[in-house]
Design a protein around this motif. Structure first.
Motif, mmCIF file in Angstrom:
data_model
loop_
_atom_site.group_PDB
_atom_site.id
_atom_site.type_symbol
_atom_site.label_atom_id
_atom_site.label_comp_id
_atom_site.label_asym_id
_atom_site.label_seq_id
_atom_site.Cartn_x
_atom_site.Cartn_y
_atom_site.Cartn_z
ATOM 1 N N MET A 74 1.941 -5.087 -18.964
ATOM 2 C CA MET A 74 2.900 -5.173 -17.862
ATOM 3 C C MET A 74 3.259 -3.787 -17.323
ATOM 4 N N ARG A 75 3.292 -2.797 -18.205
ATOM 5 C CA ARG A 75 3.532 -1.432 -17.718
ATOM 6 C C ARG A 75 2.394 -0.996 -16.797
ATOM 7 N N GLU A 76 1.169 -1.315 -17.187
ATOM 8 C CA GLU A 76 0.027 -0.961 -16.343
ATOM 9 C C GLU A 76 0.036 -1.777 -15.052
ATOM 10 N N ARG A 78 2.645 -2.861 -13.445
ATOM 11 C CA ARG A 78 3.649 -2.283 -12.543
ATOM 12 C C ARG A 78 3.092 -1.069 -11.813
ATOM 13 N N GLU A 79 2.267 -0.277 -12.500
ATOM 14 C CA GLU A 79 1.614 0.838 -11.830
ATOM 15 C C GLU A 79 0.659 0.338 -10.758
ATOM 16 N N THR A 80 -0.021 -0.764 -11.046
ATOM 17 C CA THR A 80 -0.929 -1.362 -10.069
ATOM 18 C C THR A 80 -0.148 -1.828 -8.850
ATOM 19 N N TYR A 81 1.038 -2.414 -9.056
ATOM 20 C CA TYR A 81 1.884 -2.813 -7.930
ATOM 21 C C TYR A 81 2.152 -1.626 -7.023
ATOM 22 N N GLY A 82 2.504 -0.486 -7.659
ATOM 23 C CA GLY A 82 2.828 0.691 -6.871
ATOM 24 C C GLY A 82 1.661 1.157 -6.025
ATOM 25 N N GLU A 83 0.443 1.056 -6.581
ATOM 26 C CA GLU A 83 -0.739 1.495 -5.845
ATOM 27 C C GLU A 83 -1.140 0.476 -4.779
ATOM 28 N N ALA A 84 -1.107 -0.800 -5.146
ATOM 29 C CA ALA A 84 -1.614 -1.838 -4.247
ATOM 30 C C ALA A 84 -0.637 -2.182 -3.131
ATOM 31 N N LEU A 85 0.659 -2.039 -3.405
ATOM 32 C CA LEU A 85 1.659 -2.471 -2.435
ATOM 33 C C LEU A 85 2.508 -1.310 -1.937
ATOM 34 N N GLY A 86 1.878 -0.173 -1.818
ATOM 35 C CA GLY A 86 2.568 0.967 -1.226
ATOM 36 C C GLY A 86 2.644 0.823 0.284
ATOM 37 N N PRO A 87 3.353 1.713 0.949
ATOM 38 C CA PRO A 87 3.472 1.643 2.416
ATOM 39 C C PRO A 87 2.096 1.656 3.082
ATOM 40 N N ILE A 88 1.959 0.885 4.146
ATOM 41 C CA ILE A 88 0.698 0.784 4.868
ATOM 42 C C ILE A 88 0.739 1.710 6.078
ATOM 43 N N ALA A 89 -0.257 2.561 6.202
ATOM 44 C CA ALA A 89 -0.329 3.442 7.367
ATOM 45 C C ALA A 89 -0.504 2.599 8.628
ATOM 46 N N VAL A 102 -5.967 -6.666 -2.684
ATOM 47 C CA VAL A 102 -6.646 -7.661 -3.521
ATOM 48 C C VAL A 102 -7.562 -6.976 -4.518
ATOM 49 N N ASP A 103 -8.316 -5.983 -4.072
ATOM 50 C CA ASP A 103 -9.253 -5.294 -4.965
ATOM 51 C C ASP A 103 -8.534 -4.677 -6.158
ATOM 52 N N ARG A 104 -7.386 -4.056 -5.901
ATOM 53 C CA ARG A 104 -6.670 -3.406 -7.014
ATOM 54 C C ARG A 104 -6.138 -4.441 -8.007
ATOM 55 N N PHE A 105 -5.568 -5.520 -7.513
ATOM 56 C CA PHE A 105 -5.047 -6.550 -8.411
ATOM 57 C C PHE A 105 -6.169 -7.246 -9.169
ATOM 58 N N VAL A 106 -7.247 -7.562 -8.489
ATOM 59 C CA VAL A 106 -8.369 -8.250 -9.137
ATOM 60 C C VAL A 106 -9.015 -7.342 -10.173
#
Length: 212
Positions: A74-76, A78-89, A102-106
């Protein structure tokens, strides 16, 4: 060369951490194969190549192993959340943004299939169920935060509903993805991206200039 007093505890601690990692990796394999309920400490020890007595030096029971494994994953995640769901340019096309998330979560779940087994099994320990609920709520919150500026005219409950649908679609697709391998798995990954994009594109068309 004789070790100093400080070096000896550090070496013992390092050996202990390696053994814990070995046991957790074995537990992940057993949980994926048999499910959490049917797994046993004897099976985990056998998979790790150690005696049950060695296992009990580190974990009192199967639940403690599952909780430690779940905490680390779960700690890892949460890090994936930060990378996958960061602000979108603003210049990022919607299809590209969806595909990247999707790629990061999968990737995380394919590297750690036991995460899905533990988090969605029928008899996971209560402490893990609470952690999963908190993780799920955090994921919904991140999706809502991403969608809110893109849907300026939407009511709060509408954004919440859309976020819940996105996460629900993802979880349903993930189960199919994990059930397949190779080219067929890749095909299901693409199907999941397509479904999410086609769901979001009409909703965001007016506020996401590169969504079409």
């Amino acid at each position: 060369m004789e070790q100093t007093a400080g070096e000896r505890p550090r070496r013992r601690q390092a050996r202990g951490e390696r053994r814990i990692t070995q046991l957790l990796e074995a537990a992940a394999s057993v949980f994926c194969t048999t499910g959490y309920t049917a797994a046993s400490t004897n099976a985990i020890a056998r998979e790790a190549g150690v005696s049950p007595g060695t296992l009990y030096q580190f974990f009192p029971n199967k639940e403690a192993i599952a909780i430690e494994l779940g905490d680390r994953l779960m700690r890892e995640m949460r890090e994936t959340y930060g990378e996958a769901l960061g602000p979108i340019a603003p210049e990022t096309p919607l299809e590209e943004a969806v595909a990247a998330a999707v790629d990061r979560f999968v990737d995380f779940n394919c590297r750690h299939p036991v995460f899905f087994t533990l988090m969605h099994g029928p008899d996971i320990p209560g402490a893990m169920a609470q952690e999963h609920d908190a993780l799920h709520a955090a994921l919904i919150g991140r999706v809502e935060a991403l969608l809110t500026p893109l849907l300026p005219d939407a009511r709060t409950e509408e954004i919440a509903r859309t976020s819940q649908m996105c996460v629900g679609i993802y979880k349903g697709g993930l189960e199919l993805i994990l059930a397949h391998e190779g080219a067929e798995r890749e095909a299901y990954v693409q199907e999941l991206k397509n479904v999410l994009f086609r769901y979001l594109d009409p909703l965001l068309m007016d506020s996401y200039p590169l969504g079409v």
